[in-house]
Design an enzyme around this catalytic site. Structure first.
Site, PDB file in Angstrom:
ATOM      1  N   HIS A  54      42.752  46.219  43.498  1.00 51.32           N
ATOM      2  CA  HIS A  54      42.257  45.431  45.022  1.00 51.32           C
ATOM      3  C   HIS A  54      43.836  45.326  45.967  1.00 51.32           C
ATOM      4  O   HIS A  54      45.484  46.095  45.018  1.00 51.32           O
ATOM      5  CB  HIS A  54      42.021  43.786  43.692  1.00 51.32           C
ATOM      6  CG  HIS A  54      41.197  43.809  43.793  1.00 51.32           C
ATOM      7  ND1 HIS A  54      40.667  42.325  43.103  1.00 51.32           N
ATOM      8  CD2 HIS A  54      40.190  44.951  43.865  1.00 51.32           C
ATOM      9  CE1 HIS A  54      38.592  42.826  42.354  1.00 51.32           C
ATOM     10  NE2 HIS A  54      39.011  43.703  42.846  1.00 51.32           N
ATOM     11  N   GLU A  56      45.511  42.726  45.953  1.00 46.36           N
ATOM     12  CA  GLU A  56      47.148  41.661  45.058  1.00 46.36           C
ATOM     13  C   GLU A  56      47.585  43.366  44.118  1.00 46.36           C
ATOM     14  O   GLU A  56      49.345  43.770  43.915  1.00 46.36           O
ATOM     15  CB  GLU A  56      46.934  40.472  44.633  1.00 46.36           C
ATOM     16  CG  GLU A  56      46.611  40.124  45.813  1.00 46.36           C
ATOM     17  CD  GLU A  56      44.733  39.832  46.183  1.00 46.36           C
ATOM     18  OE1 GLU A  56      43.932  38.599  46.148  1.00 46.36           O
ATOM     19  OE2 GLU A  56      43.992  40.721  45.490  1.00 46.36           O
ATOM     20  N   CYS A  82      41.061  37.003  42.773  1.00 46.45           N
ATOM     21  CA  CYS A  82      39.797  37.354  42.048  1.00 46.45           C
ATOM     22  C   CYS A  82      40.922  36.447  40.465  1.00 46.45           C
ATOM     23  O   CYS A  82      41.702  36.640  39.967  1.00 46.45           O
ATOM     24  CB  CYS A  82      39.381  39.093  41.834  1.00 46.45           C
ATOM     25  SG  CYS A  82      41.050  39.776  41.025  1.00 46.45           S
ATOM     26  N   CYS A  92      43.464  39.487  39.441  1.00 41.95           N
ATOM     27  CA  CYS A  92      44.514  39.778  40.340  1.00 41.95           C
ATOM     28  C   CYS A  92      45.327  38.305  40.013  1.00 41.95           C
ATOM     29  O   CYS A  92      46.603  38.275  39.921  1.00 41.95           O
ATOM     30  CB  CYS A  92      44.331  39.304  42.369  1.00 41.95           C
ATOM     31  SG  CYS A  92      43.931  41.241  42.407  1.00 41.95           S
TER      32      CYS A  92
END
Length: 151
Positions: A54, A56, A82, A92
């Site tokens: 992801h 981040e 998330c 995240c």
């Protein structure tokens, strides 16, 4: 950061999200970490290093977890971090809570398309982190995700 600076960083994160290879069942997201004094520390985007990373997570992975510049810093993410994840042990939101980043700026709240009830923003706020939404940039963040047929 001023509202104009927040907007400029988010526009850069949206540009970064356009680098994401579109994937069925995954959002295209850009993230930029900025120090308290306004210096870019790291950036990342979804699927930058592997099919499951992801934005981040990609940005945070480029810095040591004890980097003192993270204290008082801001992460700009085009999508709410998330709060639920199948591909990694930590979400995240959890990664951000393990960091000293104190401010999270998002353009768009995660819709219920893939996760019925994302609570990343709420979880971060409850932990004392500042979460700022820039809803006027949500349509630009959503447009990058047209491959998901989001209404």
């Amino acid at each position: 950061m001023t509202p104009a600076e927040d907007r400029a960083w988010m526009e850069r994160a949206i540009d970064l999200s356009r680098k994401c290879p579109p994937a069925e069942g995954a959002f295209s997201v850009g993230a930029i970490i900025v120090s308290a004094d306004g210096q870019e520390l790291a950036s990342g985007y979804s699927r930058e290093t592997d099919a499951h990373v992801h934005a981040e997570e990609a940005a945070l992975a480029k810095l040591p977890t004890d980097d003192p510049r993270l204290a008082g810093g801001t992460i700009y993410s085009t999508l709410e971090p998330c709060s639920e994840r199948r591909s990694r042990p930590l979400t995240c939101t959890q990664l951000l809570l393990r960091s000293p980043i104190c401010r999270v700026v998002i353009a768009w709240r995660e819709p219920s398309l893939l996760v019925p009830d994302c609570i990343g923003a709420e979880t971060l706020r409850e932990a004392g982190r500042e979460v700022l939404e820039l809803p006027d940039l949500a349509s630009a963040a959503r447009a990058v995700n047209s491959h998901l047929l989001i209404e």
